[in-house]
Design an enzyme around this catalytic site. Structure first.
Site, PDB file in Angstrom:
ATOM      1  N   HIS A 127       0.877  -1.187   0.000  1.00 58.57           N
ATOM      2  CA  HIS A 127       0.000   0.000   0.000  1.00 58.57           C
ATOM      3  C   HIS A 127       0.912   1.235   0.000  1.00 58.57           C
ATOM      4  CE1 HIS A 127      -2.854   2.925   1.768  1.00 58.57           C
ATOM      5  NE2 HIS A 127      -3.821   2.086   1.452  1.00 58.57           N
ATOM      6  N   LYS A 138     -10.578  -0.412  10.461  1.00 55.47           N
ATOM      7  CA  LYS A 138     -10.695  -1.637   9.653  1.00 55.47           C
ATOM      8  C   LYS A 138     -11.029  -2.845  10.527  1.00 55.47           C
ATOM      9  CE  LYS A 138      -7.252  -0.035   6.305  1.00 55.47           C
ATOM     10  NZ  LYS A 138      -7.957   0.304   5.082  1.00 55.47           N
ATOM     11  N   ASP A 188       3.143  -4.105   8.034  1.00 52.38           N
ATOM     12  CA  ASP A 188       1.901  -3.368   7.833  1.00 52.38           C
ATOM     13  C   ASP A 188       0.770  -4.381   7.999  1.00 52.38           C
ATOM     14  OD1 ASP A 188      -0.408  -2.295   6.834  1.00 52.38           O
ATOM     15  OD2 ASP A 188       0.508  -1.413   5.046  1.00 52.38           O
ATOM     16  N   CYS A 208      -4.670   2.410  -3.754  1.00 51.77           N
ATOM     17  CA  CYS A 208      -3.409   2.887  -3.149  1.00 51.77           C
ATOM     18  C   CYS A 208      -2.272   1.897  -3.383  1.00 51.77           C
ATOM     19  CB  CYS A 208      -3.563   3.187  -1.661  1.00 51.77           C
ATOM     20  SG  CYS A 208      -4.767   4.460  -1.305  1.00 51.77           S
ATOM     21  N   GLN A 223      -4.411  -5.093   7.148  1.00 55.15           N
ATOM     22  CA  GLN A 223      -5.384  -6.067   6.624  1.00 55.15           C
ATOM     23  C   GLN A 223      -5.296  -7.419   7.323  1.00 55.15           C
ATOM     24  OE1 GLN A 223      -7.725  -5.162   4.709  1.00 55.15           O
ATOM     25  NE2 GLN A 223      -6.967  -3.258   3.804  1.00 55.15           N
TER      26      GLN A 223
HETATM   27  N1  PLP Z   1      -1.830  -0.502   4.640  1.00 57.58           N
HETATM   28  C1  PLP Z   1      -2.751  -1.289   4.088  1.00 57.58           C
HETATM   29  C2  PLP Z   1      -2.386  -2.666   3.666  1.00 57.58           C
HETATM   30  C3  PLP Z   1      -4.044  -0.808   3.895  1.00 57.58           C
HETATM   31  O1  PLP Z   1      -4.965  -1.587   3.329  1.00 57.58           O
HETATM   32  C4  PLP Z   1      -4.350   0.503   4.322  1.00 57.58           C
HETATM   33  C5  PLP Z   1      -5.699   1.070   4.094  1.00 57.58           C
HETATM   34  O2  PLP Z   1      -6.380   0.730   3.156  1.00 57.58           O
HETATM   35  C6  PLP Z   1      -3.356   1.263   4.911  1.00 57.58           C
HETATM   36  C7  PLP Z   1      -2.099   0.736   5.060  1.00 57.58           C
HETATM   37  C8  PLP Z   1      -3.612   2.656   5.388  1.00 57.58           C
HETATM   38  O3  PLP Z   1      -4.469   2.652   6.479  1.00 57.58           O
HETATM   39  P1  PLP Z   1      -5.000   4.028   7.107  1.00 57.58           P
HETATM   40  O4  PLP Z   1      -5.601   4.791   5.955  1.00 57.58           O
HETATM   41  O5  PLP Z   1      -6.010   3.603   8.103  1.00 57.58           O
HETATM   42  O6  PLP Z   1      -3.843   4.729   7.690  1.00 57.58           O
END
Ligand code: PLP
Length: 426
Positions: free
Chosen positions: A129, A232, A206, A371, A209
């Site tokens: 992401h 999430k 990260d 993203c 998910q």
């Molecule tokens: N990393 C992953 C794998 C994501 O799916 C997301 C959000 O879709 C993020 C990071 C970013 O999360 P946040 O927007 O809550 O900071």
């Protein structure tokens, strides 16, 4: 209890916990398949936040009055719940941030600026992401470090063996997602972490998910940093978590400066406070923390392992029913361990058009690059459609989705509404 009984969720009962699922969209029952972007909240989480607002609210850690002490107790009890949820050794290894993005940026600014030098390497993957890419790119710009990336194979799996060649004595950090927010691939974190540590690198996962959907044990994983978001995982937006190993957090300089993060301030200098306050400058997300604590309680009562199995069943069903038409390309083949995320492109159709027509049927999916522009470039596409599932989704909804997909194909392949918003009356 048999395994089948243990893994079967009473989805009808769970659905009644989520008021928003009663919503009608364009006269149709809402089918919410966008939980990877943001999940919905059960009444228990909403109630916890309302109770905080109505009965327990004051600023935390500052007051000398009764109400501030109650608010602080609630705030710290949320931290303790999160600690237990991810099996951290200490509550002070749980830093509240505004989300995954903020947590990763904290590590990049604090640990990264203090530890990276020109020519040092940061190893990521092509499936990351943007939140787990751009902070490292900015860090590389500031320090002269270099970014390298693990690729995927044509099935959408990480080329895990490539790590042996990509890890060098210059690799200072490996930043990898536990689960791809597009491919749904569950990465083999144990192997990545073991190899990274053997090469002397620090590992950030990260887990945006993964933490909401499957059991996480940071001690067993041996991970150094782990980031995830409240919104999430049935919790509110505006709060997230950075888990960091105590020794690393202790050695890191604070990132944001201000109130709460100090032990002493003179006119020209300050002494940082202890963990976790050192990384929580300013008034924290007090009400959101109450919601996150309730979300942890809720997920634990349902059982994250059972949630994971349920979502895998939904994802397999979706693949099965969607492939019937033969014009669909899934971005991962689903053959390795998968989460409840299914992304695809349909021959001759724009993902955005598809999502807009599905919306007319009450089905909420996501379309775009999610993203993950480098991943989409790697796959030779600019966008895709993504259906993502959670504990409250049903097999019947998958079948409704498939029927809506068939109707959307028919509508769009006739050329009506192509590359434009379909008529709202369609
Ligand atoms: N990393 C992953 C794998 C994501 O799916 C997301 C959000 O879709 C993020 C990071 C970013 O999360 P946040 O927007 O809550 O900071």
């Amino acid at each position: 209890m048999s395994t089948a009984q243990q893994t079967t969720l009473d989805v009808a009962a769970l659905r009644s916990d989520f008021p928003i699922l009663q919503t009608s969209v364009h006269g149709k029952p809402l089918v919410y398949f966008d939980s990877a972007a943001s999940s919905q909240r059960p009444q228990a989480v909403i109630d916890a936040m309302v109770a905080m607002e109505q009965r327990h609210y004051a600023n935390v850690h500052r007051g000398v009055h009764w109400l501030s002490d109650r608010a602080t107790e609630h705030y710290e009890s949320a931290r303790e719940k999160v600690r237990g949820f991810i099996q951290a050794r200490h509550a002070h290894e749980v830093i509240f941030t505004s989300g995954t993005t903020a947590a990763i940026n904290l590590v990049a600014r604090s640990w990264g600026d203090a530890n990276l030098n020109p020519g040092d390497e940061i190893l990521v993957t092509v499936m990351e992401h943007h939140s787990n890419l751009v902070p490292w790119q900015q860090l590389a710009e500031r320090t002269g470090a270099v970014i390298r990336a693990m690729d995927i194979d044509d099935r959408g799996h990480l080329l895990i063996d490539s790590i042996d060649d990509l890890l060098t004595e210059r690799t200072k950090l490996v930043a990898v997602s536990a689960v791809s927010n597009v491919l749904g691939t569950v990465n083999s974190l144990e192997e990545i972490i073991a190899k990274a540590h053997a090469a002397g690198a620090v590992v950030l996962v990260d887990a945006a998910q993964s933490v909401p959907h499957m059991a996480t044990d940071v001690q067993q994983l041996g991970v150094d940093f782990l980031a995830f978001s409240g919104h999430k995982m049935c919790g509110p937006s505006g709060i997230g978590v950075l888990y960091g190993r105590e020794a690393l957090l202790e050695a890191m300089p604070p990132f944001l400066g201000g109130g709460s993060m100090i032990s002493n301030v003179e006119i020209d200098r300050f002494t940082p406070g202890v963990l976790p306050a050192k990384f929580e400058a300013g008034t924290p997300p007090i009400v959101a923390a109450a919601g996150l604590g309730a979300a942890v309680d809720y997920l634990q009562a349902v059982g994250v392992d059972r949630i994971h199995v349920h979502e895998q069943q939904l994802a397999s069903r979706a693949r099965e029913v969607l492939s019937a038409e033969g014009d669909i390309r899934f971005l991962s083949d689903g053959s390795a361990e998968q989460a409840g995320i299914v992304s695809f492109v349909v021959d001759g159709l724009q993902s955005l058009d598809l999502a807009q027509v599905l919306d007319q049927h009450g089905v909420a999916i996501r379309a775009g690059h999610h993203c993950t522009m480098p991943l989409h470039k790697r796959l030779g596409i600019s966008s895709s459609a993504r259906a993502s599932f959670y504990l409250y989704n049903t097999v019947e909804e998958i079948d409704q989705f498939a029927a809506s997909m068939a109707a959307a194909r028919k509508f769009l392949k006739r050329g009506v509404g192509r590359s434009s918003t379909p008529s709202k009356t369609q």
